[in-house]
Scaffold this motif. Sequence first.
Motif, PDB file in Angstrom:
ATOM      1  N   LEU A   1       0.826  -1.208   0.000  1.00 53.37           N
ATOM      2  CA  LEU A   1       0.000   0.000   0.000  1.00 53.37           C
ATOM      3  C   LEU A   1       0.859   1.257   0.000  1.00 53.37           C
ATOM      4  CD1 LEU A   1      -2.572  -1.050   2.755  1.00 53.37           C
ATOM      5  CD2 LEU A   1      -3.000  -0.957   0.286  1.00 53.37           C
ATOM      6  N   GLY A   2       0.368   2.306  -0.671  1.00 55.28           N
ATOM      7  CA  GLY A   2       0.967   3.631  -0.566  1.00 55.28           C
ATOM      8  C   GLY A   2       0.225   4.454   0.469  1.00 55.28           C
ATOM      9  N   GLU A   3       0.836   5.597   0.864  1.00 55.13           N
ATOM     10  CA  GLU A   3       0.215   6.419   1.918  1.00 55.13           C
ATOM     11  C   GLU A   3      -0.816   7.409   1.391  1.00 55.13           C
ATOM     12  OE1 GLU A   3       2.734   8.313   4.923  1.00 55.13           O
ATOM     13  OE2 GLU A   3       4.119   6.627   4.674  1.00 55.13           O
ATOM     14  N   ASP A   4      -0.907   7.559   0.062  1.00 61.00           N
ATOM     15  CA  ASP A   4      -1.829   8.570  -0.483  1.00 61.00           C
ATOM     16  C   ASP A   4      -3.277   8.119  -0.341  1.00 61.00           C
ATOM     17  OD1 ASP A   4       0.221  10.223  -1.149  1.00 61.00           O
ATOM     18  OD2 ASP A   4       0.342   9.565  -3.252  1.00 61.00           O
ATOM     19  N   ALA A   5      -4.072   8.976   0.315  1.00 60.59           N
ATOM     20  CA  ALA A   5      -5.461   8.616   0.586  1.00 60.59           C
ATOM     21  C   ALA A   5      -6.402   9.284  -0.413  1.00 60.59           C
ATOM     22  CB  ALA A   5      -5.827   9.026   2.004  1.00 60.59           C
ATOM     23  N   THR A   6      -7.450   8.550  -0.758  1.00 55.61           N
ATOM     24  CA  THR A   6      -8.512   9.049  -1.639  1.00 55.61           C
ATOM     25  C   THR A   6      -9.714   9.383  -0.767  1.00 55.61           C
ATOM     26  OG1 THR A   6      -7.757   7.583  -3.408  1.00 55.61           O
ATOM     27  CG2 THR A   6     -10.031   8.380  -3.564  1.00 55.61           C
ATOM     28  N   LYS A   7     -10.318  10.564  -0.983  1.00 58.41           N
ATOM     29  CA  LYS A   7     -11.476  10.938  -0.161  1.00 58.41           C
ATOM     30  C   LYS A   7     -12.736  10.251  -0.677  1.00 58.41           C
ATOM     31  CE  LYS A   7     -13.409  14.722   2.401  1.00 58.41           C
ATOM     32  NZ  LYS A   7     -13.388  16.144   2.717  1.00 58.41           N
ATOM     33  N   ILE A   8     -13.472   9.611   0.232  1.00 59.84           N
ATOM     34  CA  ILE A   8     -14.696   8.898  -0.126  1.00 59.84           C
ATOM     35  C   ILE A   8     -15.926   9.725   0.250  1.00 59.84           C
ATOM     36  CG2 ILE A   8     -16.036   6.770   0.260  1.00 59.84           C
ATOM     37  CD1 ILE A   8     -13.336   6.308  -1.214  1.00 59.84           C
ATOM     38  N   SER A   9     -15.902  10.328   1.443  1.00 61.09           N
ATOM     39  CA  SER A   9     -16.990  11.198   1.907  1.00 61.09           C
ATOM     40  C   SER A   9     -16.392  12.118   2.970  1.00 61.09           C
ATOM     41  CB  SER A   9     -18.168  10.372   2.440  1.00 61.09           C
ATOM     42  OG  SER A   9     -17.752   9.549   3.518  1.00 61.09           O
ATOM     43  N   ASP A  10     -17.213  12.970   3.610  1.00 65.27           N
ATOM     44  CA  ASP A  10     -16.679  14.016   4.505  1.00 65.27           C
ATOM     45  C   ASP A  10     -15.634  13.517   5.503  1.00 65.27           C
ATOM     46  OD1 ASP A  10     -18.113  15.955   3.296  1.00 65.27           O
ATOM     47  OD2 ASP A  10     -19.645  16.153   4.872  1.00 65.27           O
ATOM     48  N   HIS A  11     -15.872  12.343   6.101  1.00 69.44           N
ATOM     49  CA  HIS A  11     -14.975  11.847   7.145  1.00 69.44           C
ATOM     50  C   HIS A  11     -14.236  10.568   6.767  1.00 69.44           C
ATOM     51  CE1 HIS A  11     -18.157  14.222   9.179  1.00 69.44           C
ATOM     52  NE2 HIS A  11     -17.154  14.666   9.911  1.00 69.44           N
ATOM     53  N   VAL A  12     -14.442  10.099   5.552  1.00 71.12           N
ATOM     54  CA  VAL A  12     -13.909   8.771   5.175  1.00 71.12           C
ATOM     55  C   VAL A  12     -12.897   8.891   4.041  1.00 71.12           C
ATOM     56  CG1 VAL A  12     -14.489   6.440   4.392  1.00 71.12           C
ATOM     57  CG2 VAL A  12     -16.078   7.684   5.867  1.00 71.12           C
ATOM     58  N   TRP A  13     -11.767   8.236   4.245  1.00 74.89           N
ATOM     59  CA  TRP A  13     -10.693   8.201   3.253  1.00 74.89           C
ATOM     60  C   TRP A  13     -10.349   6.739   2.973  1.00 74.89           C
ATOM     61  CZ3 TRP A  13      -8.496  12.927   1.613  1.00 74.89           C
ATOM     62  CH2 TRP A  13      -8.951  14.050   2.318  1.00 74.89           C
ATOM     63  N   ALA A  14      -9.629   6.516   1.879  1.00 76.37           N
ATOM     64  CA  ALA A  14      -9.219   5.136   1.573  1.00 76.37           C
ATOM     65  C   ALA A  14      -7.822   5.111   0.969  1.00 76.37           C
ATOM     66  CB  ALA A  14     -10.214   4.496   0.612  1.00 76.37           C
ATOM     67  N   LEU A  15      -7.045   4.127   1.369  1.00 76.22           N
ATOM     68  CA  LEU A  15      -5.812   3.779   0.659  1.00 76.22           C
ATOM     69  C   LEU A  15      -6.229   2.706  -0.329  1.00 76.22           C
ATOM     70  CD1 LEU A  15      -3.318   3.384   3.657  1.00 76.22           C
ATOM     71  CD2 LEU A  15      -3.992   5.477   2.440  1.00 76.22           C
ATOM     72  N   MET A  16      -6.130   2.993  -1.613  1.00 73.64           N
ATOM     73  CA  MET A  16      -6.613   2.051  -2.612  1.00 73.64           C
ATOM     74  C   MET A  16      -5.522   1.018  -2.905  1.00 73.64           C
ATOM     75  SD  MET A  16      -9.558   3.407  -2.918  1.00 73.64           S
ATOM     76  CE  MET A  16     -10.277   2.467  -4.255  1.00 73.64           C
ATOM     77  N   GLY A  17      -5.867  -0.257  -2.818  1.00 73.98           N
ATOM     78  CA  GLY A  17      -4.888  -1.310  -3.062  1.00 73.98           C
ATOM     79  C   GLY A  17      -5.478  -2.671  -2.738  1.00 73.98           C
ATOM     80  N   PHE A  18      -4.634  -3.590  -2.328  1.00 73.26           N
ATOM     81  CA  PHE A  18      -5.083  -4.949  -1.979  1.00 73.26           C
ATOM     82  C   PHE A  18      -4.915  -5.152  -0.478  1.00 73.26           C
ATOM     83  CE2 PHE A  18      -4.183  -9.503  -1.319  1.00 73.26           C
ATOM     84  CZ  PHE A  18      -5.339 -10.036  -1.855  1.00 73.26           C
ATOM     85  N   PRO A  19      -5.944  -4.867   0.302  1.00 69.95           N
ATOM     86  CA  PRO A  19      -7.266  -4.379  -0.081  1.00 69.95           C
ATOM     87  C   PRO A  19      -7.318  -2.854   0.025  1.00 69.95           C
ATOM     88  CG  PRO A  19      -7.287  -4.903   2.234  1.00 69.95           C
ATOM     89  CD  PRO A  19      -5.864  -5.083   1.758  1.00 69.95           C
ATOM     90  N   ASN A  20      -8.497  -2.269  -0.306  1.00 70.41           N
ATOM     91  CA  ASN A  20      -8.716  -0.872   0.020  1.00 70.41           C
ATOM     92  C   ASN A  20      -8.834  -0.762   1.543  1.00 70.41           C
ATOM     93  OD1 ASN A  20      -8.967  -0.422  -2.753  1.00 70.41           O
ATOM     94  ND2 ASN A  20     -11.188  -0.699  -2.697  1.00 70.41           N
ATOM     95  N   VAL A  21      -8.034   0.120   2.146  1.00 73.25           N
ATOM     96  CA  VAL A  21      -8.079   0.315   3.603  1.00 73.25           C
ATOM     97  C   VAL A  21      -8.865   1.595   3.890  1.00 73.25           C
ATOM     98  CG1 VAL A  21      -6.655   0.876   5.630  1.00 73.25           C
ATOM     99  CG2 VAL A  21      -5.935  -0.934   4.053  1.00 73.25           C
ATOM    100  N   GLY A  22      -9.880   1.508   4.744  1.00 72.64           N
ATOM    101  CA  GLY A  22     -10.692   2.677   5.083  1.00 72.64           C
ATOM    102  C   GLY A  22     -10.121   3.411   6.288  1.00 72.64           C
ATOM    103  N   ILE A  23     -10.225   4.748   6.270  1.00 76.38           N
ATOM    104  CA  ILE A  23      -9.785   5.555   7.411  1.00 76.38           C
ATOM    105  C   ILE A  23     -10.898   6.563   7.706  1.00 76.38           C
ATOM    106  CG2 ILE A  23      -8.031   7.150   8.303  1.00 76.38           C
ATOM    107  CD1 ILE A  23      -6.063   5.925   6.239  1.00 76.38           C
ATOM    108  N   VAL A  24     -11.457   6.488   8.922  1.00 71.92           N
ATOM    109  CA  VAL A  24     -12.544   7.388   9.321  1.00 71.92           C
ATOM    110  C   VAL A  24     -11.983   8.359  10.349  1.00 71.92           C
ATOM    111  CG1 VAL A  24     -14.911   7.540  10.160  1.00 71.92           C
ATOM    112  CG2 VAL A  24     -14.135   5.444   9.006  1.00 71.92           C
ATOM    113  N   VAL A  25     -12.049   9.644  10.037  1.00 74.11           N
ATOM    114  CA  VAL A  25     -11.387  10.657  10.866  1.00 74.11           C
ATOM    115  C   VAL A  25     -12.416  11.494  11.606  1.00 74.11           C
ATOM    116  CG1 VAL A  25      -9.821  12.630  10.855  1.00 74.11           C
ATOM    117  CG2 VAL A  25      -9.464  10.746   9.231  1.00 74.11           C
ATOM    118  N   GLY A  26     -12.376  11.436  12.937  1.00 69.92           N
ATOM    119  CA  GLY A  26     -13.208  12.293  13.770  1.00 69.92           C
ATOM    120  C   GLY A  26     -12.379  13.369  14.435  1.00 69.92           C
TER     121      GLY A  26
END
Length: 303
Positions: free
Chosen positions: A32-57
């Motif tokens: 995985l790379g560290e670059d995150a893709t924004k999915i929604s206001d609080h949710v990001w993803a590292l796209m790869g095998f697998p996609n890793v979700g990151i929820v930021v509060g």
Amino acid sequence: MHSRIKLLFHPLVALAGLTCLNGSAQMSQPVLGEDATKISDHVWALMGFPNVGIVVGQRATLVVDTGLGPRNGATAARAAAKLSGNQKLFLTTTHFHPEHAAGEGGFPPHTILIRDAAQQQEIERHGAEMIALFSSRSAQNKELLANAKLRSPDIVFDTEATIDLGGVTVQLLWFGGAHTKGDELILVDPDETLISGDVVQNQVVPNIAGDGGTPASWLGVLDKISALHVLHVLPDHSAPGDGTLVSKERAFIDDLRTRALALKRQGVPADDAGKQLGAEFKAKYSAWPNMNVAGFVRSIYAE
Ligand SMILES: [Zn+2]
Ligand SMILES: [Zn+2]
């Protein structure tokens, strides 16, 4: 929330037909790379095998899935730290397969690990065996999984747990077996985003691993997800999409199941039905990158 389950090993249980199929080249990339893709206001993803979700509060961050082995886990933890200044870090996993759960050792020691009880039981029964199987598939997998350890979670829940991350709430849900027995679904509010693991995917043929759920139980899980009326879906091995992915997943499984059961009633052997329906569905769902339905047809026959 209940207490930890005793460690059980059943090393001789065969897990046939286990795969986590994926569409694009990026989604088969196990580093995985560290670059995150924004999915929604609080949710990001590292796209790869697998996609890793990151929820930021405002107060805490939740990472969903670890990547394959500790090196990827460390990447996910660094990406989470870059997206927020939060000290408090939660980690959960969508299911027990190594690219989702075996990178936990790369997270900082204060990480709070939480998952559902059915999944934890699968980890205790088959986790080490799965790591050995994935390690045998390539030299790269072997290296990535070399120091993989599976520690006991800090919190185990039966069907539902809620975490308030500050301005954003996550519900961790167990609706029953589908791809595995312990599939966990993560609902993020107010985003109305679902992190769906393998249970809702984007143009990927479903697959039931070993002694996971059944096609019928998978449909039951999808009915419960439909009632959540989500706007965004982040699957683990395919591209993010909108809430219509839920009804599309249900329609595909229902369609394949109806056709396979019809062939079964006509006495067509499972393997022949798999080939026939592979060709039939390739024409019908022409946008899908792969249409190997043989495994799922066998699951339908076995119901
Ligand atoms: Zn997977
Ligand atoms: Zn899987």
